[in-house]
Design a protein around this motif. Structure first.
Motif, PDB file in Angstrom:
ATOM      1  N   LEU A 223      -8.703   3.238   7.463  1.00 59.83           N
ATOM      2  CA  LEU A 223      -8.580   3.309   6.018  1.00 59.83           C
ATOM      3  C   LEU A 223      -7.271   3.983   5.645  1.00 59.83           C
ATOM      4  O   LEU A 223      -6.871   4.968   6.274  1.00 59.83           O
ATOM      5  CB  LEU A 223      -9.744   4.084   5.397  1.00 59.83           C
ATOM      6  CG  LEU A 223      -9.719   3.978   3.877  1.00 59.83           C
ATOM      7  CD1 LEU A 223     -10.855   3.122   3.353  1.00 59.83           C
ATOM      8  CD2 LEU A 223      -9.677   5.321   3.196  1.00 59.83           C
ATOM      9  N   ALA A 224      -6.607   3.436   4.603  1.00 61.86           N
ATOM     10  CA  ALA A 224      -5.339   3.978   4.131  1.00 61.86           C
ATOM     11  C   ALA A 224      -5.429   4.273   2.634  1.00 61.86           C
ATOM     12  O   ALA A 224      -6.283   3.719   1.930  1.00 61.86           O
ATOM     13  CB  ALA A 224      -4.210   2.983   4.403  1.00 61.86           C
ATOM     14  N   TRP A 225      -4.526   5.142   2.179  1.00 66.71           N
ATOM     15  CA  TRP A 225      -4.412   5.470   0.755  1.00 66.71           C
ATOM     16  C   TRP A 225      -2.964   5.248   0.313  1.00 66.71           C
ATOM     17  O   TRP A 225      -2.023   5.534   1.065  1.00 66.71           O
ATOM     18  CB  TRP A 225      -4.777   6.935   0.514  1.00 66.71           C
ATOM     19  CG  TRP A 225      -6.222   7.263   0.664  1.00 66.71           C
ATOM     20  CD1 TRP A 225      -6.851   7.731   1.784  1.00 66.71           C
ATOM     21  CD2 TRP A 225      -7.228   7.181  -0.352  1.00 66.71           C
ATOM     22  NE1 TRP A 225      -8.185   7.936   1.540  1.00 66.71           N
ATOM     23  CE2 TRP A 225      -8.445   7.613   0.221  1.00 66.71           C
ATOM     24  CE3 TRP A 225      -7.232   6.803  -1.694  1.00 66.71           C
ATOM     25  CZ2 TRP A 225      -9.632   7.669  -0.488  1.00 66.71           C
ATOM     26  CZ3 TRP A 225      -8.413   6.852  -2.408  1.00 66.71           C
ATOM     27  CH2 TRP A 225      -9.610   7.276  -1.800  1.00 66.71           C
ATOM     28  N   TYR A 226      -2.828   4.768  -0.930  1.00 66.43           N
ATOM     29  CA  TYR A 226      -1.513   4.495  -1.504  1.00 66.43           C
ATOM     30  C   TYR A 226      -1.420   5.119  -2.889  1.00 66.43           C
ATOM     31  O   TYR A 226      -2.417   5.230  -3.602  1.00 66.43           O
ATOM     32  CB  TYR A 226      -1.265   2.976  -1.635  1.00 66.43           C
ATOM     33  CG  TYR A 226      -1.357   2.255  -0.324  1.00 66.43           C
ATOM     34  CD1 TYR A 226      -2.577   1.805   0.150  1.00 66.43           C
ATOM     35  CD2 TYR A 226      -0.229   2.070   0.473  1.00 66.43           C
ATOM     36  CE1 TYR A 226      -2.678   1.170   1.375  1.00 66.43           C
ATOM     37  CE2 TYR A 226      -0.330   1.431   1.698  1.00 66.43           C
ATOM     38  CZ  TYR A 226      -1.561   0.989   2.141  1.00 66.43           C
ATOM     39  OH  TYR A 226      -1.663   0.378   3.361  1.00 66.43           O
ATOM     40  N   GLN A 227      -0.190   5.464  -3.259  1.00 65.90           N
ATOM     41  CA  GLN A 227       0.119   5.948  -4.595  1.00 65.90           C
ATOM     42  C   GLN A 227       1.004   4.909  -5.273  1.00 65.90           C
ATOM     43  O   GLN A 227       1.988   4.450  -4.668  1.00 65.90           O
ATOM     44  CB  GLN A 227       0.874   7.278  -4.506  1.00 65.90           C
ATOM     45  CG  GLN A 227       1.343   7.843  -5.829  1.00 65.90           C
ATOM     46  CD  GLN A 227       2.323   8.992  -5.603  1.00 65.90           C
ATOM     47  OE1 GLN A 227       3.427   8.792  -5.106  1.00 65.90           O
ATOM     48  NE2 GLN A 227       1.918  10.200  -5.973  1.00 65.90           N
TER      49      GLN A 227
ATOM     50  N   ASP B 191      -5.135   5.645   8.926  1.00 64.37           N
ATOM     51  CA  ASP B 191      -6.179   6.081   9.868  1.00 64.37           C
ATOM     52  C   ASP B 191      -7.014   7.202   9.273  1.00 64.37           C
ATOM     53  O   ASP B 191      -7.402   8.147   9.975  1.00 64.37           O
ATOM     54  CB  ASP B 191      -5.558   6.494  11.205  1.00 64.37           C
ATOM     55  CG  ASP B 191      -5.060   5.301  12.014  1.00 64.37           C
ATOM     56  OD1 ASP B 191      -4.366   5.513  13.024  1.00 64.37           O
ATOM     57  OD2 ASP B 191      -5.368   4.147  11.627  1.00 64.37           O
ATOM     58  N   ALA B 192      -7.295   7.085   7.990  1.00 63.98           N
ATOM     59  CA  ALA B 192      -8.172   7.970   7.211  1.00 63.98           C
ATOM     60  C   ALA B 192      -7.602   9.359   6.945  1.00 63.98           C
ATOM     61  O   ALA B 192      -7.864   9.934   5.881  1.00 63.98           O
ATOM     62  CB  ALA B 192      -9.541   8.106   7.868  1.00 63.98           C
ATOM     63  N   SER B 193      -6.813   9.917   7.893  1.00 63.71           N
ATOM     64  CA  SER B 193      -6.393  11.308   7.732  1.00 63.71           C
ATOM     65  C   SER B 193      -4.967  11.602   8.184  1.00 63.71           C
ATOM     66  O   SER B 193      -4.547  12.763   8.123  1.00 63.71           O
ATOM     67  CB  SER B 193      -7.357  12.231   8.494  1.00 63.71           C
ATOM     68  OG  SER B 193      -7.349  11.921   9.875  1.00 63.71           O
ATOM     69  N   SER B 194      -4.232  10.605   8.633  1.00 61.94           N
ATOM     70  CA  SER B 194      -2.859  10.826   9.091  1.00 61.94           C
ATOM     71  C   SER B 194      -1.882  10.630   7.938  1.00 61.94           C
ATOM     72  O   SER B 194      -1.883   9.560   7.307  1.00 61.94           O
ATOM     73  CB  SER B 194      -2.516   9.851  10.229  1.00 61.94           C
ATOM     74  OG  SER B 194      -3.333  10.080  11.356  1.00 61.94           O
TER      75      SER B 194
END
Lengths: 108, 122
Positions: free
Chosen positions: A34-38, A51-54
């Protein structure tokens, strides 16, 4: 396909506070894919977390990701005015790659 | 640093074919990453269209698979997108991107182009 649901839809906080954004998957992952973007207004998304937390290169440690299975969280501490943006989660556990609908973060 | 820049017509008529190119600089398309197209209707969320490996293997979103072709011209270090039989629902910002290093066709999106707005209208 895996459907990602983000909450809340909009979050309004003051500078210095902590934001917690949620991303829930329609089915559990066996991995932390899982990834997060702004995404700021008028710009392309920018990778924050993978990778969820990197943390991605150049991302300050105020941004942190956690979670596994079907529930993931992005936390942003010590909010700054420049953190105003829409935040998206993305899963890459299975094809097709899918994104959440986004959480809008407003800094008062 | 990897840079990607999309180019193509900003306006396409309904039922015609949307064609976009993406020039990659700062990296070689031959170097073993997956190169992707992603789109975003104005004010809405993100949709992964598909990707391509430098060997030519392609993977498409099933929702668009019948209309999409992603290809590469390694001599120009250029990625291309063709989307046939467009409708107003295909109006969006189209981003080309490089996915993160992974042995799988799915991974995070590490680098994004600035995006190209394509409007479908007669």
């Amino acid at each position: 396909e895996i459907v990602l649901t983000q909450s809340p839809g909009t979050l309004s906080l003051s500078p210095g506070e902590r934001a917690t954004l949620s991303c829930r998957a329609s089915r559990s992952f066996s991995s932390k894919y899982l990834a997060w973007y702004q995404q700021k207004l008028g710009q392309a998304p920018r990778l924050l977390i993978y990778d969820a937390s990197s943390r991605a290169t150049g991302i300050p440690d105020r941004f942190s990701g956690s979670g596994s299975g079907a529930h993931f969280t992005l936390a942003i501490s010590r909010l700054e005015p420049e953190d105003s943006a829409v935040y998206f989660c993305q899963q890459y556990s299975s094809s097709p790659i899918t994104f959440g609908q986004g959480t809008r973060l407003e800094i008062k | 640093q990897v840079h990607l820049k999309e180019s193509g017509p900003g306006l396409v008529k309904p039922s015609e074919t949307l064609s976009l190119n993406c020039i990659v600089s700062g990296d070689s398309i031959n170097r073993g990453y997956y190169w992707a197209w992603i789109r975003q209707p104005p004010g809405k969320g993100l949709e992964w269209i598909g990707n391509l490996y430098h060997s030519g293997n392609t993977y498409y979103n099933p929702s668009l698979k019948s209309r999409v072709t992603i290809s590469v011209d390694t001599s120009k270090n250029q990625l291309s997108l063709n989307l046939t039989s467009v409708t107003a629902a295909d109006t969006a910002f189209y981003y080309c991107a490089r996915q993160g290093i992974s042995p799988y066709s799915t991974s995070w999106i590490q680098f994004w182009g600035q995006g190209s707005l394509v409007t479908v209208s007669s």
